[in-house]
Design a protein around this motif. Structure first.
Motif, short mmCIF file in Angstrom:
data_model
loop_
_atom_site.label_atom_id
_atom_site.label_comp_id
_atom_site.label_asym_id
_atom_site.label_seq_id
_atom_site.Cartn_x
_atom_site.Cartn_y
_atom_site.Cartn_z
N GLY A 112 0.81 -1.21 0.00
CA GLY A 112 0.00 0.00 0.00
C GLY A 112 0.84 1.26 0.00
O GLY A 112 0.48 2.26 -0.62
N GLY A 113 1.96 1.22 0.68
CA GLY A 113 2.87 2.35 0.65
C GLY A 113 3.45 2.57 -0.73
O GLY A 113 3.55 3.71 -1.21
N MET A 114 3.82 1.49 -1.39
CA MET A 114 4.36 1.61 -2.76
C MET A 114 3.28 2.10 -3.72
O MET A 114 3.53 2.96 -4.56
N ALA A 115 2.07 1.56 -3.58
CA ALA A 115 0.97 2.01 -4.43
C ALA A 115 0.62 3.47 -4.15
O ALA A 115 0.30 4.23 -5.08
N GLY A 116 0.71 3.87 -2.90
CA GLY A 116 0.47 5.27 -2.56
C GLY A 116 1.52 6.19 -3.17
O GLY A 116 1.22 7.29 -3.62
N GLY A 117 2.77 5.74 -3.18
CA GLY A 117 3.83 6.53 -3.80
C GLY A 117 3.62 6.71 -5.29
O GLY A 117 3.82 7.80 -5.84
N VAL A 118 3.21 5.63 -5.95
CA VAL A 118 2.93 5.72 -7.39
C VAL A 118 1.71 6.61 -7.64
O VAL A 118 1.69 7.40 -8.59
N THR A 119 0.71 6.50 -6.77
CA THR A 119 -0.48 7.34 -6.91
C THR A 119 -0.15 8.81 -6.74
O THR A 119 -0.63 9.66 -7.51
N VAL A 139 9.27 11.14 -8.29
CA VAL A 139 10.12 9.98 -8.56
C VAL A 139 10.88 9.59 -7.29
O VAL A 139 11.07 8.40 -7.00
N ALA A 140 11.30 10.58 -6.52
CA ALA A 140 12.00 10.30 -5.25
C ALA A 140 11.09 9.59 -4.27
O ALA A 140 11.54 8.73 -3.51
N ASN A 141 9.80 9.90 -4.29
CA ASN A 141 8.84 9.23 -3.43
C ASN A 141 8.73 7.76 -3.78
O ASN A 141 8.76 6.89 -2.90
N VAL A 142 8.61 7.45 -5.06
CA VAL A 142 8.52 6.06 -5.50
C VAL A 142 9.84 5.33 -5.22
O VAL A 142 9.85 4.18 -4.77
N LEU A 143 10.95 6.00 -5.46
CA LEU A 143 12.26 5.40 -5.20
C LEU A 143 12.45 5.12 -3.71
O LEU A 143 12.97 4.06 -3.34
N ALA A 144 12.01 6.02 -2.87
CA ALA A 144 12.14 5.82 -1.42
C ALA A 144 11.32 4.62 -0.97
O ALA A 144 11.77 3.81 -0.16
N ASN A 145 10.10 4.46 -1.49
CA ASN A 145 9.28 3.31 -1.13
C ASN A 145 9.87 2.01 -1.67
O ASN A 145 9.81 0.98 -1.01
N GLY A 146 10.47 2.06 -2.85
CA GLY A 146 11.14 0.88 -3.39
C GLY A 146 12.35 0.48 -2.55
O GLY A 146 12.61 -0.71 -2.35
#
Length: 171
Positions: A112-119, A139-146
């Motif tokens: 859910g955190g990763m999906a939230g970052g992509v959202t 992009v930094a948000n998605v990268l941080a969750n990854g």
């Protein structure tokens, strides 16, 4: 080669050492701190003069990383032995299915955190057609969750690694 083996290649002996276990824990910590640094860098950039737009990092941008971190905490607080506990182990109180439910909730929080970052990336940055320096914040948000997900995997593997001094009793 023995007929009971599933894979052709054996696991290397160095993977069972306490040194490899410690290196895995430190690597997971480095990945976790790198993920927070990535989002913190984007937050500092969003309020700097280099950001030429009105888009800034708010609490909504931090929320996916909070959920991912919570999922990592839940996942790595469960022992691997609890997942395969039989009815005679742990007094037959149903520990295995409880541990599996909690593990599922941890993975759901991580996903859910990763999906939230992509959202957040799509709705806040891509739909509004922001240009690259500002798009970096999404992009930094998605990268941080990854990186939190990768850190969770590394920590799970290194924590549940067999130690050279460990032994298992089987009936």
């Amino acid at each position: 080669m023995s007929e009971e083996r599933l894979w052709k290649f054996r696991k290397p002996e160095w993977m069972n050492s306490s040194m490899a276990r410690s290196a895995g824990v430190y690597a997971a910590g480095a990945l976790f701190s790198l993920s927070f640094f990535t989002l913190l860098d984007a937050a500092v950039f969003s309020h700097s003069a280099l950001n030429g737009s009105d888009v800034h990092i708010t609490f909504i941008d931090w929320l996916p990383l909070i959920f991912s971190s919570l999922g990592m905490l839940i996942i790595n607080s469960i022992e691997k032995t609890r997942l395969s506990a039989d009815s005679f182990s742990y007094s037959g109180s149903g520990v295995a299915w409880k541990a599996r439910v909690v593990l599922f909730l941890g993975f759901a929080s991580l996903a859910g955190g990763m999906a939230g970052g992509v959202t957040v990336l799509v709705l806040k940055y891509v739909v509004t057609e922001t240009v690259w320096p500002t798009l970096y914040m999404g992009v930094a948000n998605v990268l941080a969750n990854g990186l939190v997900m990768l850190s969770s995997v590394v920590l799970w593997i290194s924590q549940n690694m067999e130690d050279e001094y460990a032994y298992n009793l089987a009936l």
